[in-house]
Design a protein around this motif. Structure first.
Motif, PDB file in Angstrom:
ATOM      1  N   THR A 139       0.907  -1.113   0.008  1.00 42.02           N
ATOM      2  CA  THR A 139      -0.353  -0.012   0.063  1.00 42.02           C
ATOM      3  C   THR A 139       1.053   1.226   0.027  1.00 42.02           C
ATOM      4  OG1 THR A 139      -1.900  -1.066   1.423  1.00 42.02           O
ATOM      5  CG2 THR A 139      -1.925   1.169   1.201  1.00 42.02           C
ATOM      6  N   PHE A 153      -5.034   7.381   9.144  1.00 41.73           N
ATOM      7  CA  PHE A 153      -5.421   6.744   7.694  1.00 41.73           C
ATOM      8  C   PHE A 153      -5.066   5.143   8.148  1.00 41.73           C
ATOM      9  CE2 PHE A 153      -4.460   4.811   3.771  1.00 41.73           C
ATOM     10  CZ  PHE A 153      -5.710   4.974   3.150  1.00 41.73           C
ATOM     11  N   GLU A 154      -3.859   5.019   8.516  1.00 39.23           N
ATOM     12  CA  GLU A 154      -3.231   3.720   8.759  1.00 39.23           C
ATOM     13  C   GLU A 154      -4.113   3.137   9.660  1.00 39.23           C
ATOM     14  OE1 GLU A 154       1.152   1.498  10.006  1.00 39.23           O
ATOM     15  OE2 GLU A 154       0.922   3.768   9.420  1.00 39.23           O
ATOM     16  N   SER A 157      -7.286   2.068   8.011  1.00 41.48           N
ATOM     17  CA  SER A 157      -7.642   1.672   6.464  1.00 41.48           C
ATOM     18  C   SER A 157      -7.940   0.376   6.385  1.00 41.48           C
ATOM     19  CB  SER A 157      -5.936   2.085   6.121  1.00 41.48           C
ATOM     20  OG  SER A 157      -5.778   1.219   4.829  1.00 41.48           O
ATOM     21  N   ARG A 175     -10.959  -3.009  -1.381  1.00 41.72           N
ATOM     22  CA  ARG A 175     -10.299  -2.075  -0.275  1.00 41.72           C
ATOM     23  C   ARG A 175      -9.757  -1.037  -0.464  1.00 41.72           C
ATOM     24  NH1 ARG A 175      -7.014  -7.369   2.114  1.00 41.72           N
ATOM     25  NH2 ARG A 175      -8.577  -8.624   2.878  1.00 41.72           N
ATOM     26  N   GLU A 178     -12.854   1.810  -0.691  1.00 38.54           N
ATOM     27  CA  GLU A 178     -13.026   2.117   0.586  1.00 38.54           C
ATOM     28  C   GLU A 178     -12.162   2.974   1.108  1.00 38.54           C
ATOM     29  OE1 GLU A 178     -14.044  -0.095   4.769  1.00 38.54           O
ATOM     30  OE2 GLU A 178     -13.734  -1.316   3.148  1.00 38.54           O
ATOM     31  N   ASP A 179     -10.703   2.839   0.923  1.00 37.37           N
ATOM     32  CA  ASP A 179      -9.804   3.819   1.494  1.00 37.37           C
ATOM     33  C   ASP A 179      -9.753   5.128   0.814  1.00 37.37           C
ATOM     34  OD1 ASP A 179      -8.888   2.098   3.243  1.00 37.37           O
ATOM     35  OD2 ASP A 179      -7.044   1.630   2.507  1.00 37.37           O
ATOM     36  N   LEU A 182     -12.244   6.799   2.857  1.00 38.83           N
ATOM     37  CA  LEU A 182     -11.685   7.354   3.974  1.00 38.83           C
ATOM     38  C   LEU A 182     -10.744   8.473   3.821  1.00 38.83           C
ATOM     39  CD1 LEU A 182     -10.823   6.676   7.171  1.00 38.83           C
ATOM     40  CD2 LEU A 182      -9.217   5.041   6.185  1.00 38.83           C
ATOM     41  N   SER A 199      -7.621   5.823  -6.611  1.00 41.60           N
ATOM     42  CA  SER A 199      -6.891   4.444  -6.187  1.00 41.60           C
ATOM     43  C   SER A 199      -6.756   3.909  -7.196  1.00 41.60           C
ATOM     44  CB  SER A 199      -7.819   3.676  -5.125  1.00 41.60           C
ATOM     45  OG  SER A 199      -8.980   3.140  -5.644  1.00 41.60           O
TER      46      SER A 199
END
Length: 726
Positions: A139, A153-154, A157, A175, A178-179, A182, A199
């Protein structure tokens, strides 16, 4: 119509395809196939039979298709028994194969859905699918570190939560999406309302099967407050809400900053006379051209209030009048929610409730300075008033000591407790009963009356003692550790004790009647009652006493103690103690042995047995048998006498790791015949202790040995108890 024919009769089409596929065809130079070159093949279905099989069709091309019911369905062949020969049209005899068990199973009707067994096969249910493929991914996040959001974030996430592993690439992509959302939410929480995030999931390196998910965050411009408006009734003092709302024009519209400011208003208004204040839903109107937001906050203040009276309901432990004793405020005082919280904690501290709550209620009655009186409604649910408790300890020279208590905390309401206790030990036994009234007439004042009968059998003396005592005190508790504490009271003691008569050179028994007026004052700045880590404590005990044994004698017992706690690191605390005592106005030998000063033991100078330090007598050992050739006891024993003064010093380093601790220590002290301590001939003890920290205090185990040990002194001393040594 040709398509309909082909569709309805695929077998004819198949025949044509078969011909073209299996027979080579000759061509002329012009590319045409001469008729002579076409081999003669007998038709599979004769033309008359084929034409007869065609359904009758209407001559009207615009007429609708004939209904399907008009078509004849070929008759189904008659069922044949397994193994029965059948004759084909060309005369060939065909014997059908006998159906197998699998064929029979397939011929059965389907099971209804509600009866279908969906349990996976055993080999699949008990383990992972051996054919499952797991992919690895990394990532990469850009654009958030500059805003200080990388840590949040981490922590939230979905990609990070997956630990770089997924079942397939689709899962990684989900995923990553979704991030994206976020990252946008986090940026908006800092006022970046035009923020975007994208992303990308790619192979890294190419064609390797390993994936890399890249989240790219673009915050855009940060929005700031353009105006601040509070909609509320006028307050006293004027501008109270504006003062308690720590926002200013030009501040970034950060979620935490705005929510914290609103929480401050909700907290501070009830502390300044507004118990019913409510903060409404904010409104922020954003301007996309100026990147500003107009902030509006509605607040319902309710009436400004003063404390009125008390009401109570439920299963009562005591009445409303005693509730007023626990309160630290008076009628007509401006309402302050902090004082209400303090009252609630005081009610909980009584230990008399399963549940208890305190809430303000409007009365509509005018109060001072334009306020309205507010009564406090106390809802009670009385809990079980009886408890059984026990405590145990061990000390070298003192042996095992176990004490059990039975308490009825509210036998004489309000808060009138009756306590019975039993002491069972190797060197102490006793019975006692205590009446105690907590919060007697005022908050935190305790009145107690005690009657007890004890037997003590120590090396220094053996005593049978009866005591009647009373005390009024202001004490610290685990819930409220007070800076100033005190007590005063009286003691009436009748005791029969043995002592060593130096004139006779033997032990004799005397009876003493003692009256005392004990006094105590304490000052405490430490941060914890049972496990202090910083601060200091000062204690002063003074007890004017009279002793009747042959004749009346008046004297005074005094003790001064100071302790300090100094944090060296987060896990190491250096603790020290100094104590000095004096008895003036009476000779040592005229003083009851139980009223003299002694040193040695877990709460004194470790490394020595209980009361082992100080002047000693050398006496014949009553257990020694000179006629026994295997006798191991010494012919003489050393017994402490006690003294009129003492001094003690201790230092220890308390190292804590988690719920455990190690404590090396060095203690020193001595007891003297004189009325004032001399500060010489000090004896030292050194050792190490272990601690196990619980929610009610540390469990202590100390092991020590005397330095320069003398004859008759213990080699190793062990102490087990609750709480630190000091």
């Amino acid at each position: 119509m040709l398509l309909a024919s082909v569709s309805a009769f695929p077998y004819a089409a198949s025949a044509q395809q078969s011909v073209s596929a299996d027979v080579p065809q000759a061509t002329t130079s012009t590319g045409e196939t001469p008729d002579a070159a076409v081999p003669q093949v007998d038709p599979i279905v004769p033309e008359p039979e084929f034409d007869a099989a065609l359904p009758a069709l209407s001559d009207d091309p615009n007429a609708p298709l004939e209904p399907m019911a008009d078509f004849e369905t070929p008759a189904a062949p008659l069922p044949q028994q397994p193994g029965t020969p059948a004759t084909a049209q060309d005369g060939t005899v065909v014997v059908p194969a006998t159906p197998t068990a699998q064929d029979s199973e397939l011929a059965q009707p389907l099971v209804p859905l509600d009866q279908f067994d969906v349990t996976p096969a055993t080999e699949l249910a008990e383990g992972e699918d051996p054919d499952a493929i797991e992919i690895k991914y990394t990532t990469v996040v850009t654009g958030l570190e500059e805003l200080g959001l990388d840590g949040q974030f981490e922590a939230l996430s979905a990609l990070e939560e997956g630990d770089g592993e997924a079942d397939n690439a689709v899962m990684v992509s989900a995923r990553a999406r979704e991030d994206e959302q976020l990252a946008i939410r986090l940026m908006r929480s800092l006022g970046y309302y035009d923020a975007t995030a994208t992303s990308v999931v790619e192979q890294n390196p190419a064609n390797s099967g390993n994936l890399r998910a890249v989240i790219t965050a673009t915050p855009g411009e940060q929005y700031k407050l353009g105006s601040i408006m509070v909609k509320a009734e006028p307050t006293v003092p004027a501008g109270l809400i504006d003062r308690e709302l720590p926002l200013a024009v030009g501040d970034p519209i950060e979620a935490e900053r705005v929510q914290g400011a609103e929480a401050n208003v909700a907290l501070k208004l009830p502390q300044q006379g507004y118990p019913f204040a409510e903060v409404g839903q904010r409104d922020i109107l954003l301007d996309e051209t100026s990147f500003r937001g107009d902030y509006t906050l509605p607040v319902t203040t309710g009436p400004r209030a003063s404390f009125g009276g008390y009401t109570t309901e439920g299963d009562l432990a005591f009445d409303a009048e005693h509730v007023g004793v626990l309160a630290r405020f008076d009628r007509d005082e401006l309402y302050d929610n902090r004082k209400v919280d303090d009252l609630r904690e005081a009610l909980v501290a009584t230990g008399l409730f399963s549940t208890v709550s305190v809430e303000p209620k409007r009365t509509g009655q005018p109060g001072p300075d334009g306020t309205e009186y507010v009564d406090l409604l106390v809802r009670q649910d009385a809990g079980p008033p009886r408890t059984l408790a026990a405590e145990a300890g061990y000390g070298t020279g003192q042996g095992v000591r176990i004490e059990g208590t039975w308490t009825h905390r509210n036998l004489f309401p309000p808060e009138g407790a009756l306590i019975g206790n039993v002491i069972a030990g190797t060197q102490e036994q006793g019975l006692g009963v205590t009446f105690r009234r907590s919060n007697a007439g005022r908050r935190d004042r305790t009145v107690s009356l005690l009657a007890s009968a004890n037997r003590s059998d120590y090396e220094a003396f053996e005593a049978f003692t009866g005591t009647v005592a009373g005390r009024i005190s202001y004490d610290s508790t685990p819930i409220w550790q007070k800076r100033f504490t005190y007590y005063y009271g009286f003691e009436l003691v009748g005791t029969n004790e043995d002592r060593f008569d130096f004139d006779l050179g033997e032990r004799v028994r005397d009876t003493y009647f003692i009256g005392a007026l004990p006094l105590f004052a304490g000052f405490d700045t430490s941060d914890d009652l049972l496990n202090p880590t910083k601060g200091f404590r000062l204690k002063l005990n003074l007890s004017p006493e009279t002793s009747i044994q042959g004749g009346a004698g008046f004297y005074a017992r005094t003790m001064v103690e100071a302790t300090g706690y100094f944090p060296i690191t987060d896990s190491i605390v250096l603790a020290g103690r100094a104590r000095a005592g004096s008895i003036a106005g009476i000779d040592r030998d005229d003083l009851a042995p139980s009223r003299r000063y002694y040193a040695g033991g877990g709460g004194s100078v470790r490394g020595f047995g209980f009361q082992e330090l100080g002047p000693r007598t050398e006496e014949p050992n009553p257990d020694f048998d000179p006629t026994d050739p295997e006798e191991e006891d010494a012919p003489t024993i050393f017994r402490p006498v006690g003294g009129r003064s003492l001094n003690e010093f201790a230092i220890e380093a308390r190292y804590r790791f988690g719920n455990f601790g190690i404590v090396p220590f060095l203690d020193a002290g001595q007891v003297y015949d004189s009325s004032l301590p001399k500060g010489k001939d000090l004896r030292f003890g050194a050792g190490i202790g272990g601690r196990f920290y619980t929610n009610f205090g540390p469990l202590r185990v100390d092991v020590a040995t005397p330095i320069n040990r003398q004859e008759g002194e213990s080699l190793i001393a062990l102490y087990i108890s609750i709480g630190q040594a000091f």
